[in-house]
Design an enzyme around this catalytic site. Structure first.
Site, mmCIF file in Angstrom:
data_model
loop_
_atom_site.group_PDB
_atom_site.id
_atom_site.type_symbol
_atom_site.label_atom_id
_atom_site.label_comp_id
_atom_site.label_asym_id
_atom_site.label_seq_id
_atom_site.Cartn_x
_atom_site.Cartn_y
_atom_site.Cartn_z
ATOM 1 N N PHE A 73 -15.702 -146.455 -0.751
ATOM 2 C CA PHE A 73 -15.188 -147.483 -1.072
ATOM 3 C C PHE A 73 -13.668 -147.445 -0.931
ATOM 4 O O PHE A 73 -12.951 -146.645 -1.696
ATOM 5 C CB PHE A 73 -15.597 -147.560 -2.528
ATOM 6 C CG PHE A 73 -14.974 -148.997 -3.249
ATOM 7 C CD1 PHE A 73 -15.622 -150.414 -3.134
ATOM 8 C CD2 PHE A 73 -13.757 -149.004 -4.388
ATOM 9 C CE1 PHE A 73 -15.259 -151.479 -4.031
ATOM 10 C CE2 PHE A 73 -13.443 -149.911 -5.036
ATOM 11 C CZ PHE A 73 -14.168 -151.133 -4.687
ATOM 12 N N ALA A 74 -12.947 -148.326 -0.284
ATOM 13 C CA ALA A 74 -11.345 -148.191 -0.141
ATOM 14 C C ALA A 74 -10.784 -149.509 -0.530
ATOM 15 O O ALA A 74 -10.744 -150.459 0.135
ATOM 16 C CB ALA A 74 -11.374 -147.991 1.289
ATOM 17 N N PRO B 142 -1.310 -146.935 -1.396
ATOM 18 C CA PRO B 142 -0.186 -146.452 -1.947
ATOM 19 C C PRO B 142 0.631 -147.161 -2.928
ATOM 20 O O PRO B 142 1.115 -146.846 -4.060
ATOM 21 C CB PRO B 142 0.702 -145.871 -0.688
ATOM 22 C CG PRO B 142 -0.034 -145.781 0.301
ATOM 23 C CD PRO B 142 -1.292 -146.728 0.025
ATOM 24 N N ALA C 8 -0.815 -150.139 -4.474
ATOM 25 C CA ALA C 8 -1.728 -151.013 -5.130
ATOM 26 C C ALA C 8 -2.803 -150.232 -5.701
ATOM 27 O O ALA C 8 -3.733 -149.995 -5.180
ATOM 28 C CB ALA C 8 -2.328 -152.170 -4.127
ATOM 29 N N SER D 294 -3.530 -150.058 -9.894
ATOM 30 C CA SER D 294 -4.148 -150.731 -11.084
ATOM 31 C C SER D 294 -4.211 -152.330 -10.757
ATOM 32 O O SER D 294 -4.722 -153.139 -10.977
ATOM 33 C CB SER D 294 -3.190 -150.631 -12.382
ATOM 34 O OG SER D 294 -3.556 -149.372 -12.992
ATOM 35 N N GLY E 180 -11.338 -120.811 -28.156
ATOM 36 C CA GLY E 180 -10.216 -119.997 -28.680
ATOM 37 C C GLY E 180 -9.418 -119.712 -27.185
ATOM 38 O O GLY E 180 -9.530 -120.386 -26.399
ATOM 39 N N GLY E 181 -9.069 -118.548 -27.106
ATOM 40 C CA GLY E 181 -8.513 -117.948 -26.064
ATOM 41 C C GLY E 181 -9.454 -117.984 -24.660
ATOM 42 O O GLY E 181 -8.992 -118.230 -23.611
ATOM 43 N N GLU F 138 -11.454 -145.874 -11.372
ATOM 44 C CA GLU F 138 -12.375 -146.915 -11.772
ATOM 45 C C GLU F 138 -11.760 -147.906 -12.850
ATOM 46 O O GLU F 138 -12.577 -148.636 -13.566
ATOM 47 C CB GLU F 138 -13.814 -146.836 -11.841
ATOM 48 C CG GLU F 138 -14.380 -146.061 -10.684
ATOM 49 C CD GLU F 138 -15.728 -146.146 -10.317
ATOM 50 O OE1 GLU F 138 -16.655 -147.022 -10.916
ATOM 51 O OE2 GLU F 138 -16.456 -145.384 -9.702
ATOM 52 N N THR G 93 -7.705 -147.578 -14.992
ATOM 53 C CA THR G 93 -7.415 -146.786 -16.313
ATOM 54 C C THR G 93 -7.622 -147.226 -17.582
ATOM 55 O O THR G 93 -8.117 -148.535 -17.905
ATOM 56 C CB THR G 93 -5.767 -146.767 -16.313
ATOM 57 O OG1 THR G 93 -5.432 -148.034 -16.369
ATOM 58 C CG2 THR G 93 -5.405 -146.086 -14.889
HETATM 59 N N1 COS Z 1 -16.033 -160.199 -11.752
HETATM 60 C C1 COS Z 1 -16.006 -161.184 -10.984
HETATM 61 N N2 COS Z 1 -14.978 -161.712 -10.688
HETATM 62 C C2 COS Z 1 -13.824 -161.293 -11.428
HETATM 63 C C3 COS Z 1 -14.000 -160.138 -12.210
HETATM 64 C C4 COS Z 1 -15.106 -159.590 -12.507
HETATM 65 N N3 COS Z 1 -15.280 -158.586 -13.172
HETATM 66 N N4 COS Z 1 -12.757 -159.909 -12.634
HETATM 67 C C5 COS Z 1 -11.910 -160.757 -12.176
HETATM 68 N N5 COS Z 1 -12.572 -161.582 -11.338
HETATM 69 C C6 COS Z 1 -11.977 -162.947 -10.478
HETATM 70 C C7 COS Z 1 -11.354 -163.794 -11.299
HETATM 71 O O1 COS Z 1 -12.236 -164.698 -12.100
HETATM 72 C C8 COS Z 1 -10.437 -164.256 -10.529
HETATM 73 O O2 COS Z 1 -10.983 -165.699 -9.827
HETATM 74 P P1 COS Z 1 -10.510 -166.934 -9.934
HETATM 75 O O3 COS Z 1 -9.116 -167.001 -9.324
HETATM 76 O O4 COS Z 1 -11.729 -167.686 -8.975
HETATM 77 O O5 COS Z 1 -10.625 -167.432 -11.412
HETATM 78 C C9 COS Z 1 -10.033 -163.324 -9.432
HETATM 79 O O6 COS Z 1 -11.125 -162.453 -9.674
HETATM 80 C C10 COS Z 1 -8.660 -162.711 -10.057
HETATM 81 O O7 COS Z 1 -8.913 -162.228 -11.127
HETATM 82 P P2 COS Z 1 -7.515 -161.917 -12.275
HETATM 83 O O8 COS Z 1 -6.746 -163.120 -12.317
HETATM 84 O O9 COS Z 1 -8.297 -161.482 -13.466
HETATM 85 O O10 COS Z 1 -7.021 -160.726 -11.357
HETATM 86 P P3 COS Z 1 -5.614 -159.907 -11.752
HETATM 87 O O11 COS Z 1 -4.984 -159.538 -10.531
HETATM 88 O O12 COS Z 1 -5.011 -160.530 -13.144
HETATM 89 O O13 COS Z 1 -6.094 -158.428 -12.321
HETATM 90 C C11 COS Z 1 -7.381 -156.480 -12.864
HETATM 91 C C12 COS Z 1 -7.646 -158.063 -12.465
HETATM 92 C C13 COS Z 1 -6.265 -155.913 -13.654
HETATM 93 C C14 COS Z 1 -8.686 -156.409 -13.895
HETATM 94 C C15 COS Z 1 -7.814 -155.607 -11.661
HETATM 95 O O14 COS Z 1 -7.059 -155.713 -10.670
HETATM 96 C C16 COS Z 1 -8.424 -154.335 -11.874
HETATM 97 O O15 COS Z 1 -9.656 -154.152 -12.333
HETATM 98 N N6 COS Z 1 -7.526 -153.262 -11.583
HETATM 99 C C17 COS Z 1 -7.985 -151.989 -11.708
HETATM 100 C C18 COS Z 1 -8.429 -151.721 -10.293
HETATM 101 C C19 COS Z 1 -9.292 -150.414 -10.344
HETATM 102 O O16 COS Z 1 -10.321 -150.298 -11.250
HETATM 103 N N7 COS Z 1 -9.139 -149.550 -9.480
HETATM 104 C C20 COS Z 1 -9.710 -148.433 -9.165
HETATM 105 C C21 COS Z 1 -10.186 -148.168 -7.784
HETATM 106 S S1 COS Z 1 -11.597 -147.708 -7.444
HETATM 107 S S2 COS Z 1 -11.866 -146.015 -8.017
#
Ligand code: COS
Length: 385
Positions: free
Chosen positions: A122-123, A127, A129, A131, A344-345, A368, A370
């Site tokens: 899953f990608a 760098p 992007a 959170s 312990g140690g 997945e 933070t």
């Molecule tokens: N299921 C389905 N759709 C979702 C969803 C979910 N769980 N979460 C968000 N969406 C949808 C929203 O409904 C929105 O759609 P609409 O514009 O049609 O309403 C769209 O996706 C954008 O959502 P949102 O505005 O909430 O996005 P943000 O950019 O504010 O942020 C977070 C969302 C921070 C929650 C997200 O970027 C995230 O989970 N970040 C962490 C990433 C991560 O876990 N990385 C790990 C990498 S894999 S090991």
């Protein structure tokens, strides 16, 4: 989707036996060679572990989320890297195709993913992007009935083993709605891998950068054939992944507690086993109570996940998955810390597994999403309500 109760209890018993007889005895080999021995991977394929979450019609075993959590809990009792070999096939690599793919994509990819013939990664992360996944910069420019993709993906689990990636790239403008999910074979010209990441722990797991330079991919490889919905696919996949990680955290906590109890019974100080001392007992009791809380959350949330329409998102369940992931991964951090303290140690010495698990569990609070991202998801849903 669920396996019938009798078949599931047989499967679970054979997985538990495999963990005790094959995986636990190989934990030190894994640490030494920094890889999972090939004969173990072959046995995992034979047992169907690469396909536990894939429906039987596509060649998998077809476990429900609750059943998957039980199996993953068991796998938490041994070194992290064993589960990681097939973790992306079970979770974040395959589920986008299952949830949102076309029938043709499902037929083409899922059977090979389920058998382990194809490892899929899953990608999403880049760098710049992490959170803020919706700000990803990898670009996919249309070129006839193809797209030309350029960008870099970071910390990609199983990339060195992968035969394909589900990869998020920007086909449209800024923000979440400009993102599409592609299925990309790893041998497509223009894809190269960075050097293996050196990590704090998790020896035997493989992560690295994936670099895309003018990678030409058919438009038909967009998951579901619809551009612009790839971010939602990724978020749905992560909701599910967060529950899977929570079950894993609970399994690891149980292993740590079991090892700590064992040590507390054997190790003598001041003329008696340290387990006779109340300050040691308090650490064990706190860990057990927290594990019980975490496991109860996993079971409740997995049941709710199974009760909603398959492949559809439910904001309440997403919020509860974030609660569960936050609690369980923070919980196992505290449990691992106490396990080291009880040793312990010896807890600081690599010969004892508490040291290794202590380093390994640290990742769970990061990937997945933070803990802080889980907090944002929970609060956003509460305030929306
Ligand atoms: N299921 C389905 N759709 C979702 C969803 C979910 N769980 N979460 C968000 N969406 C949808 C929203 O409904 C929105 O759609 P609409 O514009 O049609 O309403 C769209 O996706 C954008 O959502 P949102 O505005 O909430 O996005 P943000 O950019 O504010 O942020 C977070 C969302 C921070 C929650 C997200 O970027 C995230 O989970 N970040 C962490 C990433 C991560 O876990 N990385 C790990 C990498 S894999 S090991």
């Amino acid at each position: 989707m669920a396996l019938d109760a009798e078949s599931f209890s047989l499967l679970r018993a054979s997985v538990q036996r495999f963990i005790d007889e094959r995986l636990k005895p190989a934990e030190d080999t894994l640490e030494e060679i920094d890889d999972v021995p090939a004969d173990i991977v072959a046995d995992m394929k034979e047992m169907g572990l690469f396909g536990i979450s894939i429906p039987e019609e596509y060649g998998g075993i077809g476990l429900s989320m609750s059943q998957e959590c039980d199996v993953v809990y068991d796998l938490g009792h041994t070194a992290f890297a064993f589960r990681s070999v097939f973790g992306t096939n079970v979770g974040i690599g395959s589920q986008g195709i299952l949830m949102d793919g076309t029938e043709e994509q499902k037929q083409n990819y899922l059977p090979k993913i389920a058998s382990g013939e194809l490892v899929i990664s899953f990608a999403l992360t880049e760098p710049n992007a992490g959170s803020d996944a919706a700000s990803l910069q990898t670009r996919a420019e249309p070129d006839g009935d193809h797209y030309i993709i350029n960008g870099t993906k970071r910390f990609i689990t199983n990339a060195p083993r992968a035969g394909a990636f589900t990869l998020m790239a920007r086909t449209g403008g800024q923000g979440a709605s400009g993102i599409s999910s592609f299925i990309i074979p790893a041998d497509t010209p223009g894809i190269s891998l960075g050097k293996p990441d050196k990590k704090m722990g998790q020896r035997g797991t493989k992560t690295c950068d994936v670099v895309l330079e003018n990678v030409r991919v058919p438009a038909a490889n967009i998951i579901g054939g619809v551009p612009g919905v790839g971010f939602k696919t990724a978020m749905k996949v992560l909701d599910r992944g967060r529950l899977h990680i929570s079950a894993l955290a609970c399994g690891m906590a149980h292993r740590l507690i079991t090892d700590a109890v064992e040590y507390a019974k054997e190790r003598k100080q001041f003329g008696k086993p340290i387990g006779d001392f109340q300050l040691i007992q308090a650490m064990l009791a706190d860990s057990q109570a927290e594990l019980y809380a975490g496991l109860s959350m996993v079971r409740d949330c997995a049941q709710r996940y199974d009760a909603k329409p398959a492949g559809k998102s439910d904001p309440e369940v997403s919020m509860l998955a974030s609660c569960t992931k936050m609690f369980c991964t923070e919980m196992v951090g505290r449990v691992a810390d106490r396990a080291v303290q009880i040793h312990g140690g010896a807890g600081y010495i690599a010969e004892y597994k508490a040291e290794r698990f202590y380093r390994d569990v640290r990742l769970l609070r990061l990937y997945e999403g933070t803990t802080q991202i889980q907090q944002l998801i929970i609060a956003k849903q509460l305030l929306r309500d």
